[in-house]
Structure formats: structure tokens, C-alpha cells
Design an enzyme around this catalytic site. Structure first.
Site, PDB file in Angstrom:
ATOM      1  N   GLY A 241      -6.356   4.647   5.230  1.00  0.00           N
ATOM      2  CA  GLY A 241      -7.266   5.433   6.059  1.00  0.00           C
ATOM      3  C   GLY A 241      -7.963   4.601   7.115  1.00  0.00           C
ATOM      4  N   VAL A 242      -8.310   3.373   6.771  1.00  0.00           N
ATOM      5  CA  VAL A 242      -8.999   2.519   7.736  1.00  0.00           C
ATOM      6  C   VAL A 242      -8.111   2.242   8.953  1.00  0.00           C
ATOM      7  CG1 VAL A 242      -8.336   0.317   6.668  1.00  0.00           C
ATOM      8  CG2 VAL A 242     -10.483   0.479   7.925  1.00  0.00           C
TER       9      VAL A 242
ATOM     10  N   GLU B  33      -8.672   3.061  12.846  1.00  0.00           N
ATOM     11  CA  GLU B  33      -8.401   2.040  13.865  1.00  0.00           C
ATOM     12  C   GLU B  33      -7.496   2.604  14.957  1.00  0.00           C
ATOM     13  OE1 GLU B  33      -8.070  -1.537  16.055  1.00  0.00           O
ATOM     14  OE2 GLU B  33      -9.562  -0.946  14.571  1.00  0.00           O
TER      15      GLU B  33
ATOM     16  N   ILE C 174       1.677   4.677   1.685  1.00  0.00           N
ATOM     17  CA  ILE C 174       0.672   5.516   2.354  1.00  0.00           C
ATOM     18  C   ILE C 174      -0.074   4.642   3.356  1.00  0.00           C
ATOM     19  CG2 ILE C 174      -1.458   6.842   2.054  1.00  0.00           C
ATOM     20  CD1 ILE C 174      -0.463   7.567  -0.753  1.00  0.00           C
TER      21      ILE C 174
ATOM     22  N   HIS D 242       0.851  -1.219   0.000  1.00  0.00           N
ATOM     23  CA  HIS D 242       0.000   0.000   0.000  1.00  0.00           C
ATOM     24  C   HIS D 242       0.865   1.239   0.000  1.00  0.00           C
ATOM     25  CE1 HIS D 242      -3.344   2.703   1.240  1.00  0.00           C
ATOM     26  NE2 HIS D 242      -4.086   1.768   0.689  1.00  0.00           N
TER      27      HIS D 242
END
Length: 182
Positions: free
Chosen positions: A75-76, A80, A72, A66
Site C-alpha cells: 500500500g505504501v 508513492e 501484492i 511481498h
């Protein structure tokens, strides 16, 4: 000559400390590498607010895919990390936390403003907006904002429930159908 001795005091528990290191965090949260996403707690105001740090490093396995050549933080995982900081805030209030688990029940108003990359220090500021003890659980709602170098990178409102870790689990000999194929 008079001797004076200081009273012996125990080290403060995580519930009374306002700064927590990784060893304190490991005593509070059940998460472990690679999914433990807070490294230090800088501020803790009981049932109200927590400020935590996540040091983002290139050696985390998520950056292999990723994205290759442009790492990067997903976002998840930022959400979290916000939830884990909120979980640390909630769990410091619970004495029997080893018998509990925190489950997400909602994510609202999530916004992502800037990418988070290896080398960044993610500052997580989470404020409790609701706290309700119910039979066999505690429900909570928290608003979190993530910053890098003083700039907002993400925000979300997360809700969760703290439940007994054994709740809903059926053993093979208790006569309940556990959903496993025969």
C-alpha cells in the site's frame, strides 16, 4: 509552380503536452528503477489534474518478499505512485526542476480497498487541491485515487514541498557542522 513550406516547430515541452511517455516522465521526475512508479501520463491539465498509469509486473523486486506465493503491491508504494503522479503534475510547472526535489510533508485519509497484483494496470487520478508558492519553495496538496479495472483500490491526500535540492546540505569546507562523527 509554388513551393510551400511548413514552419519548423519544436517538439512540445512536457509542460505543454497532455500525454507523456516514459521518456518525458524521466525528464520530469528524478526517480529511477526500481522506485519510478509511473509509466505513462494519459491526461494532464496544468496545475489541476493528472491521470497516470503504473503497469504492475511480476519482475519487480518487491514481489520476491511481498508475499511469496501471493504477490501484492504494498500500500505504501501505491501511495508513492499517487505522489509521483502528483509530483509530475507539480514539476511540469517548474523550469529549473533539475535543481529541485519534492519531499512528502503529509499523508492524510489513506485507505486501501483491494489488493493490487502483478498484471494489474494501476490508474492514478490525482487532483491538485492546493498550490502555494512560498519563499524558496512551493507547497502543494493533492488528492489521489488509484483504480484497477475501474474499481477503486486506494486513495489518499498527500502534501509535499518542492525545495532546492541543495537546501540543508552543508559541504565539509563551509564551516558548518554536518553531523558527521569526527
Amino acid at each position: 509552380m509554388t513551393e510551400s513550406t511548413r514552419p519548423v516547430t519544436e517538439a512540445p515541452s512536457p509542460a505543454t503536452k497532455t500525454v507523456l511517455d516514459i521518456h518525458d516522465i524521466l525528464k520530469i521526475l528524478p526517480h529511477r528503477y526500481p522506485l519510478l512508479l509511473i509509466d505513462r501520463v494519459l491526461e494532464l491539465e496544468r496545475k489541476k489534474r493528472i491521470v497516470a498509469i503504473k503497469n504492475v509486473t511480476i519482475n519487480e523486486p518487491l514481489f520476491v518478499g511481498h508475499f511469496p506465493g501471493l504477490p501484492i503491491m504494498p500500500g505504501v508504494l501505491i501511495i508513492e505512485a499517487i505522489a509521483q503522479a502528483g509530483g509530475a503534475l507539480l514539476l511540469t510547472e517548474v523550469e529549473d526542476r533539475t535543481d529541485k526535489v519534492i519531499l512528502f510533508t503529509g499523508i492524510e485519509r489513506a485507505k486501501f480497498r483491494r489488493p493490487v497484483s502483478p498484471g494489474d494496470e494501476l490508474r492514478l487520478e490525482v487532483e491538485g487541491t492546493g498550490w502555494r508558492p512560498l519563499p524558496r519553495m512551493i507547497a502543494a496538496k493533492m488528492r489521489g485515487i488509484a483504480y484497477v479495472a475501474g474499481k477503486k483500490v486506494a486513495e489518499a491526500t498527500v502534501s509535499c514541498q518542492l525545495i532546492d535540492s541543495s537546501r540543508g546540505r552543508a559541504s565539509a569546507d563551509d564551516g558548518e557542522d554536518n553531523g558527521a562523527p569526527e
